[in-house]
Design a protein around this motif. Structure first.
Motif, mmCIF file in Angstrom:
data_model
loop_
_atom_site.group_PDB
_atom_site.id
_atom_site.type_symbol
_atom_site.label_atom_id
_atom_site.label_comp_id
_atom_site.label_asym_id
_atom_site.label_seq_id
_atom_site.Cartn_x
_atom_site.Cartn_y
_atom_site.Cartn_z
ATOM 1 N N ASP A 223 38.832 42.617 32.749
ATOM 2 C CA ASP A 223 37.759 41.870 33.387
ATOM 3 C C ASP A 223 37.542 42.384 34.804
ATOM 4 N N ILE A 224 36.467 41.922 35.429
ATOM 5 C CA ILE A 224 36.053 42.444 36.732
ATOM 6 C C ILE A 224 37.094 42.171 37.818
ATOM 7 N N ASN A 225 37.741 40.991 37.785
ATOM 8 C CA ASN A 225 38.708 40.663 38.827
ATOM 9 C C ASN A 225 39.922 41.585 38.776
ATOM 10 N N ASN A 226 40.443 41.828 37.588
ATOM 11 C CA ASN A 226 41.588 42.728 37.461
ATOM 12 C C ASN A 226 41.217 44.158 37.841
ATOM 13 N N PHE A 227 40.017 44.590 37.434
ATOM 14 C CA PHE A 227 39.540 45.930 37.798
ATOM 15 C C PHE A 227 39.416 46.051 39.316
ATOM 16 N N LEU A 228 38.871 45.003 39.940
ATOM 17 C CA LEU A 228 38.694 44.998 41.389
ATOM 18 C C LEU A 228 40.041 45.055 42.099
ATOM 19 N N LYS A 229 40.986 44.219 41.678
ATOM 20 C CA LYS A 229 42.309 44.193 42.323
ATOM 21 C C LYS A 229 43.023 45.537 42.167
ATOM 22 N N ASP A 230 43.012 46.074 40.955
ATOM 23 C CA ASP A 230 43.686 47.354 40.715
ATOM 24 C C ASP A 230 43.079 48.460 41.571
ATOM 25 N N SER A 231 41.745 48.476 41.674
ATOM 26 C CA SER A 231 41.066 49.523 42.458
ATOM 27 C C SER A 231 41.416 49.419 43.935
ATOM 28 N N LEU A 232 41.423 48.203 44.458
ATOM 29 C CA LEU A 232 41.721 48.006 45.880
ATOM 30 C C LEU A 232 43.155 48.385 46.207
ATOM 31 N N LEU A 233 44.084 48.011 45.339
ATOM 32 C CA LEU A 233 45.495 48.311 45.591
ATOM 33 C C LEU A 233 45.802 49.787 45.407
ATOM 34 N N GLU A 234 45.191 50.414 44.405
ATOM 35 C CA GLU A 234 45.416 51.846 44.164
ATOM 36 C C GLU A 234 44.945 52.691 45.335
ATOM 37 N N GLN A 235 43.857 52.263 45.973
ATOM 38 C CA GLN A 235 43.296 53.015 47.097
ATOM 39 C C GLN A 235 43.819 52.530 48.448
ATOM 40 N N ASN A 236 44.786 51.591 48.421
ATOM 41 C CA ASN A 236 45.359 51.035 49.656
ATOM 42 C C ASN A 236 44.279 50.489 50.591
ATOM 43 N N LEU A 237 43.321 49.793 49.998
ATOM 44 C CA LEU A 237 42.208 49.253 50.789
ATOM 45 C C LEU A 237 42.458 47.828 51.265
ATOM 46 N N VAL A 238 43.503 47.195 50.746
ATOM 47 C CA VAL A 238 43.815 45.827 51.155
ATOM 48 C C VAL A 238 45.295 45.577 50.909
ATOM 49 N N ALA A 239 45.904 44.790 51.790
ATOM 50 C CA ALA A 239 47.311 44.454 51.640
ATOM 51 C C ALA A 239 47.488 43.455 50.494
ATOM 52 N N THR A 240 48.611 43.546 49.813
ATOM 53 C CA THR A 240 48.873 42.681 48.657
ATOM 54 C C THR A 240 48.841 41.210 49.034
ATOM 55 N N ILE B 140 33.076 49.756 43.955
ATOM 56 C CA ILE B 140 33.959 49.368 42.848
ATOM 57 C C ILE B 140 33.160 48.650 41.757
ATOM 58 N N LEU B 141 32.262 47.752 42.156
ATOM 59 C CA LEU B 141 31.457 47.019 41.181
ATOM 60 C C LEU B 141 30.528 47.952 40.411
ATOM 61 N N THR B 142 30.026 48.962 41.094
ATOM 62 C CA THR B 142 29.160 49.943 40.440
ATOM 63 C C THR B 142 29.931 50.730 39.379
ATOM 64 N N LYS B 143 31.151 51.107 39.715
ATOM 65 C CA LYS B 143 31.985 51.838 38.748
ATOM 66 C C LYS B 143 32.299 50.973 37.533
ATOM 67 N N TYR B 144 32.484 49.688 37.773
ATOM 68 C CA TYR B 144 32.818 48.784 36.673
ATOM 69 C C TYR B 144 31.628 48.538 35.749
ATOM 70 N N SER B 145 30.456 48.301 36.348
ATOM 71 C CA SER B 145 29.283 47.904 35.561
ATOM 72 C C SER B 145 28.398 49.068 35.140
ATOM 73 N N GLY B 146 28.466 50.164 35.877
ATOM 74 C CA GLY B 146 27.583 51.297 35.593
ATOM 75 C C GLY B 146 26.184 51.092 36.132
ATOM 76 N N ILE B 147 26.004 50.046 36.959
ATOM 77 C CA ILE B 147 24.690 49.750 37.552
ATOM 78 C C ILE B 147 24.739 50.100 39.033
ATOM 79 N N VAL B 148 23.727 50.760 39.529
ATOM 80 C CA VAL B 148 23.685 51.184 40.924
ATOM 81 C C VAL B 148 23.670 49.966 41.845
#
Length: 557
Positions: A2-19, A53-61
């Motif tokens: 789902d979008i929330n898990n995709f968002l969290k994984d993307s942010l943590l993988e790129q070190n964009l936000v602290a856990t 991140i949302l664009t990558k998930y949905s495929g919509i610009v």
């Protein structure tokens, strides 16, 4: 996924936000607000990052509406009500197709209704929900502006003076007055105000917001509306509307845009009527992390070591509204865990934190800082936060706690960090006790941050260069020239400047021998303490704030 898990994984993988920040944001998710909404509104993740991140998930610009100038002709194709109903915003038109910003591109029903009502095909483009709200307000105007409501009231017949409680209650219950008061509060929250001031004068009632530490006037209702407006606020705060000669304190709990808000209201009698000041506390606010406060790299490392100490006292100092409580909460957030018993005594409790037992002082019932602190000591605490040391009794109990295996966080009102020692001893605490229990002291001030949307390089005056003693540097200076995003102030948000004094062996000796404040300050500076002014200059060099702000915050230190 789902979008929330995709968002969290993307942010943590790129070190964009602290856990820890991500976990706190997740705790605030509700049916009204998604994780994306929280991350954006609390400025934890930048809009462009979320859109990517949302664009990558949905495929919509996606589109960043913050930098988008709407097409007036296209905006006229939609009504404000329709945009608000489906949380959409029209961007531009390609032949017979409307390009539509939406936070929910899968809402087929919304797209179908827009297609029917406009006569155009609809192509969704991703945007953040809050950004869409802002775009709607800018393009169509605030739906119920304060000035419009005031004009509506002033067109109606009304008594010039109301005295009887029954008349005041009736006037305060009129729909236009209720709407006006609600708008004052909702607009203050929208504009990031910390306080609302309702100031009566001889012929007008002045309404001002405190934004980024500065008061800004927002409205001038007619003087004759004063009794109804003030009565409405007093009713909301459960105060006596007939009592106008004595100050009163109350509290308002309400929801604004589905967000719980706690408002502390204070009335004060003046020659032109009751003055009202309201402090706004957002219950759902995400606490700042230590790394977001504005501490230098060295200061962050130093403070992080202090808060891991098993016992002792850590002091923060500064005037009211300088961010002391925010600093202490950030420290508690860093060390908060299930294996520690953390307890607080506050006046008031500004933020609610999980795992922490928080108590509010109530002098009317005798629950004072000294009484509360004695009771807390019987609750087997590891860490104690005392909102403020106000008297010798509280100071002595705090020192005893710091000496008997507890880490104590508290605040004082002093000009600089070394003055914390003088303040403690002036209260009557023995010098040797202060020397042996004090881990470190922090002094801080808040300075406004340059608005990123209108930031420009400039050359300050000779007087400013002399004041800051920056004669032989090639540093660049920046300021905000003023724009719509910052209400033409040139600033958006605030950050703290700090002075951290660690109580070393040399300082312990100086305190025990009752050295003066000036001598203790000299020792601290010699040992590497960065002064408030020096920390401010570093933030000028980094392009974060302006010389004017640093000078104003440190002028008389």
């Amino acid at each position: 996924m789902d979008i929330n898990n995709f968002l969290k994984d993307s942010l943590l993988e790129q070190n964009l936000v602290a856990t820890d920040k991500l976990e706190k944001a997740e705790q605030m998710v509700s049916t009204e607000k998604s994780l994306v909404d929280i991350l954006y509104e609390q400025q934890i993740v930048e809009e462009d990052v979320l859109l990517d991140i949302l664009t990558k998930y949905s495929g919509i610009v996606g589109v960043n509406l913050h930098f988008y100038t709407p097409d007036a002709e296209v905006v006229e194709l939609m009504t404000m009500n329709l945009c608000q109903k489906y949380q959409v915003f029209p961007l531009f038109k390609i032949k017979n197709t409307l390009m539509m910003a939406t936070a929910n591109p899968s809402d087929v029903h919304a797209m179908d209704e827009i297609r029917v009502k406009t006569g155009y095909g609809v192509e969704p483009i991703l945007a953040l929900r809050r950004a869409i709200d802002d775009a709607i307000n800018k393009a169509y105007g605030v739906k119920d502006s304060v000035s419009d409501v005031i004009e509506t009231i002033e067109d109606e017949e009304a008594a010039n003076k109301l005295d009887a409680p029954a008349e005041l209650i009736e006037a305060a219950s009129d729909e236009p007055i209720v709407k006006l008061v609600n708008l004052f509060i909702s607009h203050a929250i929208r504009d990031r105000a910390s306080d609302i001031h309702i100031n009566p004068e001889e012929e007008i009632l002045r309404v001002r917001y405190r934004i980024d530490g500065a008061l800004q006037e927002v409205a001038q209702p007619a003087k004759r509306l004063q009794p109804a407006i003030i009565s409405r606020l007093k009713i909301l705060a459960n105060l006596d509307i007939a009592e106008r000669r004595m100050p009163q304190d109350g509290r308002i709990d309400m929801k604004i845009d589905n967000q719980p808000v706690d408002i502390r209201l204070s009335t004060f009698p003046t020659v032109h009527g009751e003055n009202i000041v309201m402090r706004i506390l957002k219950k759902g606010s995400v606490l700042m992390g230590l790394e977001d406060l504005g501490l230098s790299k060295k200061g962050l490392e130093q403070f992080s070591v202090w808060i891991k100490r098993p016992y002792g006292i850590i002091l923060t100092s500064g005037p009211t509204g300088s961010g002391k409580t925010t600093t202490l909460y950030a420290a508690l957030g860093r060390i908060n865990s299930v294996d520690r018993n953390i307890m607080t005594l506050e006046d008031p409790v500004e933020y609610q934190m999980p795992l922490i037992r928080q108590s509010q002082i109530n002098t009317r019932t005798g629950f004072t800082f000294p009484h509360g602190l004695r009771c807390v000591m019987r609750q087997d605490p590891d860490i104690i936060l005392v909102g403020e040391i106000r008297d010798l009794e509280t100071a002595n109990i705090a020192v005893q706690a710091g000496m008997t295996g507890h880490l104590v966080f508290t605040t004082l009102h002093t000009n600089d960090a070394p003055a914390c020692i003088s303040r403690f001893t002036e209260m009557g605490v023995e010098h040797f006790l202060v020397a042996s229990t004090l881990v470190g002291a922090i002094a801080q001030r808040l300075v406004r941050v340059i608005c990123p949307d209108c930031k420009e390089e400039y050359t300050p005056s000779k007087e400013i260069i002399e004041e800051l003693r920056l004669f032989h540097t090639d540093m660049k200076y920046y300021r905000g020239k003023g724009c719509q995003q910052c209400r033409n102030t040139g600033y958006h948000g605030r950050i703290a400047i700090f002075e951290l004094m660690e109580v070393s062996a040399r300082l312990q000796e100086a305190i025990t021998h009752k050295e003066t404040h000036l001598e203790i300050r000299k020792i601290a500076l010699k040992e590497g303490m960065l002064s408030l002014r020096d920390d401010g200059v570093d933030k000028i060099k980094a392009g974060i704030t302006t010389p004017d702000e640093v000078i104003k915050a440190t002028k008389y230190l």
